[in-house]
Design a protein around this motif. Structure first.
Motif, PDB file in Angstrom:
ATOM      1  N   GLU A  23      -1.145  80.274  43.858  1.00  0.00           N
ATOM      2  CA  GLU A  23      -2.132  78.632  44.544  1.00  0.00           C
ATOM      3  C   GLU A  23      -2.409  78.646  45.354  1.00  0.00           C
ATOM      4  O   GLU A  23      -2.897  77.255  46.219  1.00  0.00           O
ATOM      5  CB  GLU A  23      -0.429  78.059  44.168  1.00  0.00           C
ATOM      6  CG  GLU A  23      -0.004  77.516  42.304  1.00  0.00           C
ATOM      7  CD  GLU A  23       0.857  76.175  42.353  1.00  0.00           C
ATOM      8  OE1 GLU A  23       1.771  76.057  43.437  1.00  0.00           O
ATOM      9  OE2 GLU A  23       1.282  76.477  41.156  1.00  0.00           O
ATOM     10  N   ASN A  24      -2.247  79.122  46.524  1.00  0.00           N
ATOM     11  CA  ASN A  24      -2.295  79.248  48.275  1.00  0.00           C
ATOM     12  C   ASN A  24      -3.064  80.195  48.115  1.00  0.00           C
ATOM     13  O   ASN A  24      -3.857  80.481  49.442  1.00  0.00           O
ATOM     14  CB  ASN A  24      -0.660  79.774  49.158  1.00  0.00           C
ATOM     15  CG  ASN A  24      -0.082  78.456  49.128  1.00  0.00           C
ATOM     16  OD1 ASN A  24      -0.271  77.260  48.865  1.00  0.00           O
ATOM     17  ND2 ASN A  24       1.559  79.075  48.846  1.00  0.00           N
ATOM     18  N   ARG A  25      -4.193  80.984  47.180  1.00  0.00           N
ATOM     19  CA  ARG A  25      -4.458  81.784  47.806  1.00  0.00           C
ATOM     20  C   ARG A  25      -6.534  81.146  47.099  1.00  0.00           C
ATOM     21  O   ARG A  25      -5.934  80.564  45.447  1.00  0.00           O
ATOM     22  CB  ARG A  25      -4.657  83.138  46.662  1.00  0.00           C
ATOM     23  CG  ARG A  25      -4.000  83.914  47.246  1.00  0.00           C
ATOM     24  CD  ARG A  25      -3.154  84.047  49.053  1.00  0.00           C
ATOM     25  NE  ARG A  25      -4.351  85.221  49.177  1.00  0.00           N
ATOM     26  CZ  ARG A  25      -4.328  85.420  50.546  1.00  0.00           C
ATOM     27  NH1 ARG A  25      -3.754  84.350  51.459  1.00  0.00           N
ATOM     28  NH2 ARG A  25      -5.874  86.458  50.783  1.00  0.00           N
ATOM     29  N   LEU A  26      -7.591  81.482  47.335  1.00  0.00           N
ATOM     30  CA  LEU A  26      -9.161  81.648  46.437  1.00  0.00           C
ATOM     31  C   LEU A  26      -9.028  82.136  46.654  1.00  0.00           C
ATOM     32  O   LEU A  26      -9.327  83.967  47.087  1.00  0.00           O
ATOM     33  CB  LEU A  26      -9.682  80.515  47.911  1.00  0.00           C
ATOM     34  CG  LEU A  26      -9.634  78.999  47.919  1.00  0.00           C
ATOM     35  CD1 LEU A  26     -10.636  79.312  48.867  1.00  0.00           C
ATOM     36  CD2 LEU A  26      -9.997  78.602  47.175  1.00  0.00           C
ATOM     37  N   SER A  27      -9.783  83.300  45.150  1.00  0.00           N
ATOM     38  CA  SER A  27      -9.894  84.382  45.322  1.00  0.00           C
ATOM     39  C   SER A  27     -11.596  84.129  44.088  1.00  0.00           C
ATOM     40  O   SER A  27     -11.728  83.605  43.490  1.00  0.00           O
ATOM     41  CB  SER A  27      -8.715  85.031  44.560  1.00  0.00           C
ATOM     42  OG  SER A  27      -8.787  85.124  43.462  1.00  0.00           O
ATOM     43  N   GLY A  28     -12.068  85.350  44.464  1.00  0.00           N
ATOM     44  CA  GLY A  28     -13.246  85.100  43.139  1.00  0.00           C
ATOM     45  C   GLY A  28     -14.660  86.620  44.115  1.00  0.00           C
ATOM     46  O   GLY A  28     -14.336  87.233  44.201  1.00  0.00           O
ATOM     47  N   ARG A  29     -15.127  86.248  42.846  1.00  0.00           N
ATOM     48  CA  ARG A  29     -16.575  86.924  43.538  1.00  0.00           C
ATOM     49  C   ARG A  29     -17.928  86.653  43.807  1.00  0.00           C
ATOM     50  O   ARG A  29     -18.141  84.880  43.097  1.00  0.00           O
ATOM     51  CB  ARG A  29     -17.076  88.310  42.208  1.00  0.00           C
ATOM     52  CG  ARG A  29     -17.960  89.318  42.459  1.00  0.00           C
ATOM     53  CD  ARG A  29     -17.955  90.153  41.496  1.00  0.00           C
ATOM     54  NE  ARG A  29     -18.238  90.280  40.130  1.00  0.00           N
ATOM     55  CZ  ARG A  29     -18.504  90.145  39.103  1.00  0.00           C
ATOM     56  NH1 ARG A  29     -18.680  91.340  38.949  1.00  0.00           N
ATOM     57  NH2 ARG A  29     -18.950  89.745  38.027  1.00  0.00           N
ATOM     58  N   ILE A  30     -18.771  86.843  44.398  1.00  0.00           N
ATOM     59  CA  ILE A  30     -19.840  86.697  44.620  1.00  0.00           C
ATOM     60  C   ILE A  30     -21.200  86.920  44.344  1.00  0.00           C
ATOM     61  O   ILE A  30     -21.212  88.001  44.314  1.00  0.00           O
ATOM     62  CB  ILE A  30     -20.385  86.047  46.570  1.00  0.00           C
ATOM     63  CG1 ILE A  30     -19.197  85.808  47.848  1.00  0.00           C
ATOM     64  CG2 ILE A  30     -21.665  85.531  46.856  1.00  0.00           C
ATOM     65  CD1 ILE A  30     -18.712  84.200  46.468  1.00  0.00           C
ATOM     66  N   VAL A  31     -22.222  86.393  43.366  1.00  0.00           N
ATOM     67  CA  VAL A  31     -22.823  86.996  42.988  1.00  0.00           C
ATOM     68  C   VAL A  31     -24.601  86.375  42.878  1.00  0.00           C
ATOM     69  O   VAL A  31     -24.835  85.145  43.524  1.00  0.00           O
ATOM     70  CB  VAL A  31     -22.550  87.084  41.293  1.00  0.00           C
ATOM     71  CG1 VAL A  31     -21.248  87.895  40.688  1.00  0.00           C
ATOM     72  CG2 VAL A  31     -22.721  85.447  40.547  1.00  0.00           C
ATOM     73  N   ASP A  32     -25.551  86.661  42.973  1.00  0.00           N
ATOM     74  CA  ASP A  32     -26.662  86.361  42.969  1.00  0.00           C
ATOM     75  C   ASP A  32     -27.184  85.678  41.956  1.00  0.00           C
ATOM     76  O   ASP A  32     -26.755  86.312  40.370  1.00  0.00           O
ATOM     77  CB  ASP A  32     -28.063  87.757  42.829  1.00  0.00           C
ATOM     78  CG  ASP A  32     -29.544  87.396  42.889  1.00  0.00           C
ATOM     79  OD1 ASP A  32     -29.474  87.099  41.873  1.00  0.00           O
ATOM     80  OD2 ASP A  32     -30.237  87.927  43.586  1.00  0.00           O
TER      81      ASP A  32
END
Length: 300
Positions: A23-32
């Motif tokens: 809950e205390n983390r932001l995570s993910g991926r940046i894509v075109d």
């Protein structure tokens, strides 16, 4: 059997902590936005929190949730792409494994008028063969930019190459990204990219100048000069750190300083905080990053 029961009980006790960590983390991926391909080495920053992270070579990032405010803006800055802002609310369970699509920035090329004239090589920036005392180190996503000034107002053509004096300590062969900027930010700080391609390089060794050929990119040098920057990047499990002094920890490669100039020409960049001018001095000479550039000088 008892060991299995103890292991299971331990796992159950850890579940709340693991849930809180998620809950205390932001995570993910940046894509075109168009191709859906990952964007490596994009800068991710929380505007109010003034914290940031850097995507790895596969576009992934992870950072802490905002703590100062109930909501914040997640700012995405990627080379060659438009700036994107995403609203982040603390406690939102949908902020793990985000997919953020970023649109390409269209670069309009100006009309080029070709005139007759001779072209010769012009060196801008540091001219010393010997570095000053000290070391310039960076964290992933941080940058040091030095303004290679066109002191004599020569007529400039394209940028031929840029060079960095890489220190012998740390891990001199670790990769970094080359950045070039116009001096069109606040107080003439680095702002607009004039190199819009990802140029990631590695020096063969430290203790000497390392030069990168930029002629394939056809970069027109601004008349007043431009900033040349080293950006520390994440290189998976090959981005090393070490302690060789009690109070000093280098990250990746290290750059050396120069004391050739009476003016401060070096700016440092920290994700989430932006650019700040270095004003350190020694015996009347300013502390600057040891960087130089070779450009075309056009003689009528």
């Amino acid at each position: 059997m008892l060991q299995r029961v103890l292991a299971f009980v331990t796992f159950l006790l850890l579940l709340p902590a693991l849930g809180m960590a998620q809950e205390n983390r932001l995570s993910g991926r940046i894509v075109d936005q168009k191709t859906k391909e990952p964007i490596p080495f994009a800068s991710i920053g929380l505007k109010e929190e003034q914290t940031g992270a850097l995507t790895n070579e596969y576009g992934f990032f992870q950072m802490s949730m905002p703590e100062k405010n109930a909501q914040d803006s997640l700012i995405v800055l990627a080379l060659g792409y438009k700036r994107v802002a995403v609203l982040v609310k603390r406690g939102n369970a949908n902020l793990a494994d985000l997919i953020i699509e970023v649109p390409k920035r269209v670069v309009e090329l100006a009309n080029v008028t070709v005139k007759g004239g001779k072209i010769k090589d012009l060196s801008l920036g540091s001219k010393s063969a010997t570095p000053g005392e000290g070391m310039i180190q960076g964290m992933p996503g941080s940058q040091y930019a030095f303004f290679v000034k066109n002191d004599k107002n020569k007529k400039l053509g394209n940028v031929r190459s840029v060079s960095f004096y890489i220190g012998e300590n740390g891990f001199p062969r670790e990769p970094f990204r080359v950045r070039l900027y116009k001096a069109d930010g606040n107080y003439n700080s680095p702002n607009t990219d004039i190199l819009t391609e990802n140029v990631v390089v590695s020096a063969p060794k430290g203790g000497e100048w390392y030069t990168i050929d930029l002629t394939p990119y056809n970069i027109e040098a601004p008349t007043e000069g431009f900033f040349v920057a080293m950006e520390w990047i994440v290189s998976g499990d090959k981005f090393y750190t070490t302690n060789f002094m009690d109070t000093y920890t280098p990250y990746g490669q290290i750059m050396r300083p120069t004391f050739e100039f009476k003016e401060s020409r070096t700016w440092s960049y920290t994700m989430g905080k932006g650019w700040s001018l270095l004003t350190l001095a020694s015996n009347g000479q300013r502390y600057n990053a040891m960087i130089k550039a070779e450009v075309d000088q056009i003689k009528d």
